[in-house]
Design a protein around this motif. Sequence first.
Motif, PDB file in Angstrom:
ATOM      1  N   THR A   1      36.307  43.752  31.189  1.00  0.00           N
ATOM      2  CA  THR A   1      37.614  43.111  31.180  1.00  0.00           C
ATOM      3  C   THR A   1      37.553  42.015  30.130  1.00  0.00           C
TER       4      THR A   1
ATOM      5  N   ARG B   1      41.706  45.430  31.113  1.00  0.00           N
ATOM      6  CA  ARG B   1      40.642  45.886  32.015  1.00  0.00           C
ATOM      7  C   ARG B   1      40.421  47.362  31.763  1.00  0.00           C
TER       8      ARG B   1
ATOM      9  N   ALA C   1      34.335  46.248  36.631  1.00  0.00           N
ATOM     10  CA  ALA C   1      34.212  45.589  37.928  1.00  0.00           C
ATOM     11  C   ALA C   1      35.458  44.764  38.223  1.00  0.00           C
ATOM     12  N   ILE C   2      35.937  44.837  39.435  1.00  0.00           N
ATOM     13  CA  ILE C   2      37.130  44.093  39.814  1.00  0.00           C
ATOM     14  C   ILE C   2      36.908  42.591  39.651  1.00  0.00           C
ATOM     15  N   ALA C   3      35.715  42.125  39.943  1.00  0.00           N
ATOM     16  CA  ALA C   3      35.410  40.695  39.783  1.00  0.00           C
ATOM     17  C   ALA C   3      35.584  40.240  38.342  1.00  0.00           C
ATOM     18  N   SER C   4      35.416  41.156  37.386  1.00  0.00           N
ATOM     19  CA  SER C   4      35.520  40.777  35.976  1.00  0.00           C
ATOM     20  C   SER C   4      36.930  40.352  35.586  1.00  0.00           C
TER      21      SER C   4
ATOM     22  N   ASP D   1      38.905  38.240  37.319  1.00  0.00           N
ATOM     23  CA  ASP D   1      38.946  36.791  37.542  1.00  0.00           C
ATOM     24  C   ASP D   1      37.929  36.045  36.695  1.00  0.00           C
ATOM     25  N   THR D   2      36.723  36.620  36.540  1.00  0.00           N
ATOM     26  CA  THR D   2      35.696  35.894  35.798  1.00  0.00           C
ATOM     27  C   THR D   2      36.024  35.800  34.316  1.00  0.00           C
TER      28      THR D   2
ATOM     29  N   ALA E   1      34.394  28.909  34.970  1.00  0.00           N
ATOM     30  CA  ALA E   1      33.142  29.677  35.015  1.00  0.00           C
ATOM     31  C   ALA E   1      32.188  29.126  33.973  1.00  0.00           C
TER      32      ALA E   1
END
Length: 141
Positions: A36, A51, A56-59, A61-62, A102
Amino acid sequence: MSKLLQISPVIFPLETAQSITKRAMEKIAEIGVPYTLTVVDGAGNLVLATRMDGAAIASIDTSLAKARTAIYFGATTKELGNAVVDKGPLATIQTSASVPLAFVAGGIPIRDSAGVVVGGLGAGGASPEQDHEVATYALGL
């Protein structure tokens, strides 16, 4: 074709964000992991989020948090990592900021020709080192 009604100022052009993202895709192809990529303007507002299938779904937000962190501090998130350690100069920043930040590699400020931070790029998908590599490649650093 009629001109679109503009309701807010263009702070960071979408075309530039798309160009940066396209360049990042070249490095991502070498790594072989879906990513992403998030580009924000100089105020931390979203310009473009991409994306890849399977990232990864977390990517999501990160990558946004990395881009914002880079513009808020005018430094790469890789450089800022040590500032948030216990007793570091930014040790409590994550609890006092109103948006997620982050402090892991993968966020880089985008500067204009005068060195002013006008945007940020956040890359998330692989290891922090690879994320940093993708972001620096995308910006030609």
